[in-house]
Design a protein around this motif. Structure first.
Motif, short mmCIF file in Angstrom:
data_model
loop_
_atom_site.label_atom_id
_atom_site.label_comp_id
_atom_site.label_asym_id
_atom_site.label_seq_id
_atom_site.Cartn_x
_atom_site.Cartn_y
_atom_site.Cartn_z
N LYS A 93 13.21 11.09 -0.69
CA LYS A 93 14.34 10.18 -0.86
C LYS A 93 15.29 10.19 0.34
N SER A 94 15.35 11.32 1.03
CA SER A 94 16.23 11.40 2.20
C SER A 94 15.56 10.90 3.47
N GLY A 95 14.29 10.51 3.35
CA GLY A 95 13.56 10.00 4.51
C GLY A 95 13.07 11.08 5.45
N ARG A 96 13.00 12.29 4.98
CA ARG A 96 12.59 13.40 5.84
C ARG A 96 11.10 13.71 5.75
N LEU A 97 10.37 13.01 4.88
CA LEU A 97 8.92 13.15 4.80
C LEU A 97 8.29 11.84 5.22
N LYS A 98 7.12 11.94 5.85
CA LYS A 98 6.38 10.74 6.18
C LYS A 98 5.92 10.10 4.89
N LYS A 99 5.92 8.79 4.84
CA LYS A 99 5.45 8.08 3.66
C LYS A 99 3.94 8.24 3.54
N THR A 100 3.48 8.37 2.31
CA THR A 100 2.04 8.42 2.07
C THR A 100 1.49 7.01 2.17
N ARG A 101 0.19 6.90 2.28
CA ARG A 101 -0.46 5.58 2.35
C ARG A 101 -0.09 4.75 1.13
N LYS A 102 -0.09 5.35 -0.05
CA LYS A 102 0.24 4.65 -1.29
C LYS A 102 1.66 4.08 -1.23
N GLU A 103 2.61 4.86 -0.74
CA GLU A 103 4.00 4.40 -0.64
C GLU A 103 4.12 3.26 0.37
N ARG A 104 3.39 3.33 1.49
CA ARG A 104 3.44 2.27 2.49
C ARG A 104 2.89 0.97 1.92
N VAL A 105 1.79 1.06 1.19
CA VAL A 105 1.19 -0.13 0.58
C VAL A 105 2.15 -0.74 -0.43
N THR A 106 2.77 0.10 -1.27
CA THR A 106 3.73 -0.37 -2.26
C THR A 106 4.91 -1.05 -1.58
N ASP A 107 5.43 -0.47 -0.50
CA ASP A 107 6.54 -1.07 0.24
C ASP A 107 6.15 -2.41 0.83
N ASP A 108 4.93 -2.50 1.35
CA ASP A 108 4.46 -3.76 1.94
C ASP A 108 4.35 -4.85 0.88
N GLU A 109 3.99 -4.47 -0.33
CA GLU A 109 3.87 -5.44 -1.42
C GLU A 109 5.22 -6.01 -1.82
N LYS A 110 6.29 -5.24 -1.63
CA LYS A 110 7.65 -5.69 -1.99
C LYS A 110 8.15 -6.77 -1.04
N ASP A 111 7.66 -6.75 0.22
CA ASP A 111 8.13 -7.71 1.24
C ASP A 111 7.68 -9.10 0.99
#
Length: 66
Positions: A48-66
């Motif tokens: 939540k603080s942005g201190r971990l790299k996003k996992t592939r699943k999180e990146r795909v989910t974020d891309d779907e929101k755009d």
């Protein structure tokens, strides 16, 4: 495909008894071990603080929101 080997480090954590009881109860409510619950809490805070790299699943989910 070979698995990426991760190293696990151990350390001592001191918490007061009231906090430990709350963590143990939360872990039981979530069907996790106390150690697993602490790992999840730390991981969530780092994510939540942005201190971990996003996992592939999180990146795909974020891309779907755009």
């Amino acid at each position: 495909m070979a698995k990426k080997e991760s190293s696990i480090k151990s350390f001592v954590l001191r918490v007061d008894s009231e906090t430990m009881e709350a963590i143990e109860q939360w872990a039981a409510d979530e069907f996790r071990s106390t150690n697993g619950q602490l790992q999840w809490i730390i991981n969530e805070a780092l994510r939540k603080s942005g201190r971990l790299k996003k996992t592939r699943k999180e990146r795909v989910t974020d891309d779907e929101k755009d």
